[in-house]
Design a protein around this motif. Sequence first.
Motif, PDB file in Angstrom:
ATOM      1  N   GLY A   1       0.811  -1.192   0.000  1.00 10.64           N
ATOM      2  CA  GLY A   1       0.000   0.000   0.000  1.00 10.64           C
ATOM      3  C   GLY A   1       0.849   1.248   0.000  1.00 10.64           C
ATOM      4  N   ASP A  11      -0.085   3.207   4.593  1.00 11.36           N
ATOM      5  CA  ASP A  11      -1.149   4.064   5.122  1.00 11.36           C
ATOM      6  C   ASP A  11      -2.404   3.292   5.503  1.00 11.36           C
ATOM      7  OD1 ASP A  11       0.509   6.200   4.839  1.00 11.36           O
ATOM      8  OD2 ASP A  11      -0.486   7.023   3.079  1.00 11.36           O
ATOM      9  N   ASP A  12      -2.694   2.202   4.795  1.00 10.43           N
ATOM     10  CA  ASP A  12      -3.898   1.448   5.141  1.00 10.43           C
ATOM     11  C   ASP A  12      -3.714   0.586   6.387  1.00 10.43           C
ATOM     12  OD1 ASP A  12      -2.180  -0.366   3.938  1.00 10.43           O
ATOM     13  OD2 ASP A  12      -3.701  -1.235   2.634  1.00 10.43           O
ATOM     14  N   GLU A  13      -2.507   0.626   6.978  1.00 12.92           N
ATOM     15  CA  GLU A  13      -2.220  -0.074   8.234  1.00 12.92           C
ATOM     16  C   GLU A  13      -1.647   0.886   9.280  1.00 12.92           C
ATOM     17  OE1 GLU A  13       0.323  -3.411   7.398  1.00 12.92           O
ATOM     18  OE2 GLU A  13      -0.799  -3.926   5.596  1.00 12.92           O
ATOM     19  N   ARG A  57      -5.399   5.831   8.233  1.00 10.68           N
ATOM     20  CA  ARG A  57      -5.705   4.440   7.899  1.00 10.68           C
ATOM     21  C   ARG A  57      -7.064   4.325   7.199  1.00 10.68           C
ATOM     22  NH1 ARG A  57      -4.899   2.563  12.586  1.00 10.68           N
ATOM     23  NH2 ARG A  57      -7.031   2.756  13.340  1.00 10.68           N
ATOM     24  N   GLN A  58      -8.079   4.991   7.752  1.00 13.99           N
ATOM     25  CA  GLN A  58      -9.430   4.913   7.185  1.00 13.99           C
ATOM     26  C   GLN A  58      -9.493   5.536   5.793  1.00 13.99           C
ATOM     27  OE1 GLN A  58     -11.933   3.239   8.859  1.00 13.99           O
ATOM     28  NE2 GLN A  58     -12.862   3.334   6.847  1.00 13.99           N
ATOM     29  N   GLU A  59      -8.856   6.693   5.613  1.00 17.46           N
ATOM     30  CA  GLU A  59      -8.839   7.344   4.299  1.00 17.46           C
ATOM     31  C   GLU A  59      -8.156   6.471   3.256  1.00 17.46           C
ATOM     32  OE1 GLU A  59     -10.092  10.393   3.051  1.00 17.46           O
ATOM     33  OE2 GLU A  59     -11.317  10.088   4.838  1.00 17.46           O
ATOM     34  N   ALA A  60      -7.048   5.843   3.636  1.00 19.29           N
ATOM     35  CA  ALA A  60      -6.329   4.980   2.694  1.00 19.29           C
ATOM     36  C   ALA A  60      -7.169   3.763   2.320  1.00 19.29           C
ATOM     37  CB  ALA A  60      -4.998   4.542   3.291  1.00 19.29           C
ATOM     38  N   GLN A  61      -7.861   3.201   3.293  1.00 18.45           N
ATOM     39  CA  GLN A  61      -8.703   2.037   3.009  1.00 18.45           C
ATOM     40  C   GLN A  61      -9.893   2.417   2.131  1.00 18.45           C
ATOM     41  OE1 GLN A  61      -9.563   0.603   6.967  1.00 18.45           O
ATOM     42  NE2 GLN A  61      -7.590  -0.428   7.153  1.00 18.45           N
ATOM     43  N   ASN A  62     -10.440   3.611   2.337  1.00 19.34           N
ATOM     44  CA  ASN A  62     -11.609   4.049   1.558  1.00 19.34           C
ATOM     45  C   ASN A  62     -11.255   4.501   0.148  1.00 19.34           C
ATOM     46  OD1 ASN A  62     -13.228   3.542   3.749  1.00 19.34           O
ATOM     47  ND2 ASN A  62     -13.292   5.663   4.430  1.00 19.34           N
ATOM     48  N   GLY A  64      -8.768   3.538  -2.010  1.00 19.63           N
ATOM     49  CA  GLY A  64      -8.332   2.559  -3.001  1.00 19.63           C
ATOM     50  C   GLY A  64      -7.150   3.045  -3.815  1.00 19.63           C
ATOM     51  N   THR A  66      -3.535   3.420  -5.161  1.00 19.23           N
ATOM     52  CA  THR A  66      -2.476   2.414  -5.219  1.00 19.23           C
ATOM     53  C   THR A  66      -1.082   3.015  -5.243  1.00 19.23           C
ATOM     54  OG1 THR A  66      -2.626   2.350  -7.626  1.00 19.23           O
ATOM     55  CG2 THR A  66      -3.961   0.766  -6.393  1.00 19.23           C
TER      56      THR A  66
END
Length: 122
Positions: A1, A11-13, A57-62, A64, A66
Amino acid sequence: GQDRNGNSVPDDEEVGADAIDAMGNQCFQVWPYNGTCDGMGNPVGSHPDNQKAGFVRQEAQNSGDTRIDTVRIGPGFLGALVGFNYQIHKNFGLFGEFQAGGWFPSTGSALFDLTVGPAITF
């Protein structure tokens, strides 16, 4: 990520603190966050920096997104290096290098680097 703040955590972690064991002991703050561990080595879950890490983390997961670097650059690189070495004495000299390069073709970016300093020889 992706890792936009350069702390080597995708960022997603993203986390404000990390712990060695499952009990949460030996808490370590993750740069750039401060105050996420107390003086006893325990996580401080309600600290504002933990909330910031959670937002990243939440922004990176939302999103997508790459991206895996902070700057998008083309896949090719072309550059040149020139330099000099001037020996003032048999044990001392001066050196300098200049590098110039660029990435291409899709998104361009340039790199310029100048290095100068003493050269001590034996």
